[in-house]
Design a protein around this motif. Structure first.
Motif, mmCIF file in Angstrom:
data_model
loop_
_atom_site.group_PDB
_atom_site.id
_atom_site.type_symbol
_atom_site.label_atom_id
_atom_site.label_comp_id
_atom_site.label_asym_id
_atom_site.label_seq_id
_atom_site.Cartn_x
_atom_site.Cartn_y
_atom_site.Cartn_z
ATOM 1 N N LYS A 57 -14.713 12.266 37.195
ATOM 2 C CA LYS A 57 -13.308 12.044 36.814
ATOM 3 C C LYS A 57 -12.998 10.557 36.703
ATOM 4 C CE LYS A 57 -10.914 15.460 39.444
ATOM 5 N NZ LYS A 57 -10.129 15.613 40.650
ATOM 6 N N THR A 59 -10.042 8.288 37.379
ATOM 7 C CA THR A 59 -8.753 8.338 38.068
ATOM 8 C C THR A 59 -7.947 7.103 37.686
ATOM 9 O OG1 THR A 59 -9.849 9.490 39.884
ATOM 10 C CG2 THR A 59 -7.631 8.653 40.311
ATOM 11 N N GLU A 95 -13.500 13.869 33.011
ATOM 12 C CA GLU A 95 -12.132 14.383 33.070
ATOM 13 C C GLU A 95 -11.217 13.204 33.378
ATOM 14 O OE1 GLU A 95 -11.188 17.742 32.693
ATOM 15 O OE2 GLU A 95 -13.260 17.794 31.970
ATOM 16 N N GLU A 97 -7.652 11.970 35.514
ATOM 17 C CA GLU A 97 -6.613 12.319 36.486
ATOM 18 C C GLU A 97 -5.694 11.113 36.631
ATOM 19 O OE1 GLU A 97 -7.801 14.580 39.952
ATOM 20 O OE2 GLU A 97 -6.446 13.369 41.173
ATOM 21 N N LYS A 99 -2.720 9.049 38.646
ATOM 22 C CA LYS A 99 -2.156 8.874 39.981
ATOM 23 C C LYS A 99 -0.893 8.022 39.845
ATOM 24 C CE LYS A 99 -3.503 7.798 44.591
ATOM 25 N NZ LYS A 99 -3.829 8.918 45.400
#
Ligand code: ARG
Length: 279
Positions: A57, A59, A95, A97, A99
């Motif tokens: 991922k 982030t 992927e 993500e 925050k």
């Protein structure tokens, strides 16, 4: 805008060549016999060579209060930066993500490590920030602007001196280039920092501030969409470069991101994103 275009065209012109070199380097340092295509980058990402906070991922630290770059709509992250982060992750076979961080916490979070891999949030490349993090190649160039209520006739395109007076409050987002601009140019006024960029506009509308200083693309969008009783009264050509913030300890991620940005420039994705969000 023509400045943006010519820069991107320039980058695009040698991007394909530079990208091949970057990927060739990436493949050999990984020690494998990988082809010099984006597959090399994604394989590096999957095997953890990119030192990601969370395996598989990317982030992203983002402050979703800055349309058209970063915003929240019905609980979803939206905007140019959000799409860009997704596209970068795709190129790396990862992927994505997001925050949610207050803007002034993003660069420190990237620098500290362990929380986010990248900061993508309309972050201007600034010398002070370059001491804390590395920046990718830039993906957009913006300016500053001053926003006032339409009925505030004391501030005009030619003369904003009414804002540089005791008793005047200028709303800015904490830790931004808008905050530095206001402090430098309106030293007699009170520069009031807000954690959230959109709160600056609400404060001005409520009469708690007489102006907002923010980036041009954002000021224009806020006025067009949400604060139609306000106007961008002055644009200031700062030519700020927006780029992704990367930890100084993660050169592999920096070059993978730069390579992915070049690919997005070369294949027209970045231009399409700018067109979609900025017209
Ligand atoms: N470009 C400005 C800066 O780097 C403001 C960025 C604010 N970004 C945000 N997502 N609120 O200081």
């Amino acid at each position: 805008m023509s400045k943006n275009m010519s820069r991107r065209e320039f980058v695009g012109a040698f991007g394909a060549f530079a990208g091949m070199i970057a990927l060739a380097g990436c493949g050999s340092s990984a020690g494998g016999n990988k082809a010099a295509t984006s597959a090399a980058a994604s394989t590096a990402a999957e095997t953890g060579d990119l030192g990601l906070v969370s395996a598989g991922k990317l982030t992203i630290g983002v402050s979703p209060d800055f349309p058209p770059f970063d915003n929240m709509e019905n609980g979803n992250y939206v905007g140019l930066d959000i799409d860009l982060a997704k596209d970068l992750a795709d190129k790396l076979g990862l992927e994505v993500e997001y925050k949610n961080l207050q803007f002034d916490a993003i660069v420190p979070a990237v620098a500290a490590g362990g929380q986010v891999d990248l900061g993508i949030s309309g972050i201007t490349v600034e010398p002070d920030r370059e001491k804390q993090v590395n920046f990718s190649d830039s993906y957009y160039i913006d300016d500053q602007c001053i926003v006032v209520m339409k009925d505030n006739t004391s501030v005009t395109a030619d003369d904003q001196s009414a804002l540089n007076a005791a008793g005047v409050t200028i709303a800015v987002q904490s830790g931004t280039t808008g905050e530095s601009y206001a402090k430098e140019n309106f030293p007699n006024a009170t520069t009031q920092p807000y954690g959230n960029a959109t709160d600056c506009f609400a404060a001005m509308q409520a009469g708690q501030a007489q102006a907002v200083v923010t980036n041009k693309a954002v000021g224009k969008q806020m006025v067009a969409d949400a604060y139609t009783d306000a106007q961008v009264v002055k644009e200031i050509a700062t030519g700020e470069e927006y780029a992704c913030a990367v930890s100084k300890d993660n050169d592999a991620l920096l070059s993978a991101v730069n390579d992915a940005i070049k690919q997005l420039q070369d294949d027209g994705t970045l231009d399409a994103l700018v067109k979609k969000y900025l017209g």
